[in-house]
Scaffold this motif. Structure first.
Motif, PDB file in Angstrom:
ATOM      1  N   VAL A  45       0.857  -1.184   0.000  1.00 52.88           N
ATOM      2  CA  VAL A  45       0.000   0.000   0.000  1.00 52.88           C
ATOM      3  C   VAL A  45       0.893   1.232   0.000  1.00 52.88           C
ATOM      4  O   VAL A  45       1.783   1.361   0.846  1.00 52.88           O
ATOM      5  CB  VAL A  45      -0.933   0.023   1.235  1.00 52.88           C
ATOM      6  N   GLU A  46       0.643   2.125  -0.951  1.00 57.65           N
ATOM      7  CA  GLU A  46       1.385   3.374  -1.052  1.00 57.65           C
ATOM      8  C   GLU A  46       0.397   4.531  -1.147  1.00 57.65           C
ATOM      9  O   GLU A  46      -0.698   4.363  -1.690  1.00 57.65           O
ATOM     10  CB  GLU A  46       2.273   3.394  -2.298  1.00 57.65           C
ATOM     11  N   SER A  47       0.801   5.681  -0.622  1.00 56.49           N
ATOM     12  CA  SER A  47      -0.022   6.883  -0.793  1.00 56.49           C
ATOM     13  C   SER A  47       0.799   7.911  -1.555  1.00 56.49           C
ATOM     14  O   SER A  47       2.026   7.934  -1.477  1.00 56.49           O
ATOM     15  CB  SER A  47      -0.474   7.443   0.554  1.00 56.49           C
ATOM     16  N   GLU A  48       0.083   8.737  -2.286  1.00 55.89           N
ATOM     17  CA  GLU A  48       0.742   9.781  -3.075  1.00 55.89           C
ATOM     18  C   GLU A  48       0.071  11.118  -2.808  1.00 55.89           C
ATOM     19  O   GLU A  48      -1.150  11.244  -2.923  1.00 55.89           O
ATOM     20  CB  GLU A  48       0.660   9.456  -4.571  1.00 55.89           C
ATOM     21  N   ASP A  49       0.889  12.099  -2.443  1.00 58.77           N
ATOM     22  CA  ASP A  49       0.403  13.468  -2.303  1.00 58.77           C
ATOM     23  C   ASP A  49       0.283  14.030  -3.716  1.00 58.77           C
ATOM     24  O   ASP A  49       1.300  14.183  -4.406  1.00 58.77           O
ATOM     25  CB  ASP A  49       1.385  14.284  -1.463  1.00 58.77           C
TER      26      ASP A  49
END
Length: 179
Positions: free
Chosen positions: A93-97
């Protein structure tokens, strides 16, 4: 026996994090992320097995970085291991601004999924074609994790557990023992 390439069942899902997904601190609720992880594990395992698949267990989930409202969350799923009726799905799981483009690794986990037929009986799954050092490493890691889990279960079953072997170690922690 049928075999499939890992790439044939890999899934990627990206979703915008909304205020309705947040907790009291304004970050995305961990339960919401777990729900997304379960969904993508289901999709990956079902695609590989060509049958409905259910979650049998979830290996450790550590939330490494908070996810903010407005970020894009990308979940990646891949079959790491196949048994007779079960599969281990590796998740990242990755998040991106979206304003800065900064990507954070938020967590990784392993979901064990079991394929089911229409009568809800466990059904055999296709094996994996391992064609890279990474695929062999992931498969071997799953084997090792399964052996460790069995050993843990054996060591701590209530019938054979020997309290005297662990009392000193337990006393070193934040407990009060009243036997």
């Amino acid at each position: 026996m049928k075999y499939k390439h890992i790439e044939d069942s890999q899934i990627t899902m990206t979703q915008l994090m909304l205020p309705s997904h947040s907790n009291f601190r304004g970050n995305i609720h961990g339960g919401f992320i777990l729900n997304l992880m379960d969904q993508i594990a289901f999709a990956c395992a079902s695609k590989h097995s060509e049958h409905y698949s259910v979650t049998a267990s979830v290996n450790k989930v550590d939330f490494l970085n908070a996810i903010a409202v407005g970020e894009l969350v990308t979940l990646k799923a891949s079959i790491n291991y196949t048994g007779r009726t079960s599969m281990v799905v590796g998740l990242r799981v990755e998040s991106e601004d979206i304003h800065t483009g900064v990507i954070k690794h938020c967590n990784s986990s392993y979901f064990t999924m079991v394929a089911k037929d229409k009568a809800y009986n466990s059904i055999e799954v296709p094996g994996l074609i391992l064609n890279s050092p990474d695929s062999i490493r992931r498969f071997a890691r799953s084997i090792k994790r399964q052996k460790q889990a069995r050993k843990r279960s054996e060591n701590f079953n209530s019938i054979d557990f020997k309290i005297e072997e662990y009392l000193d170690e337990v006393r070193e922690h934040n407990v009060k023992i009243e036997l």
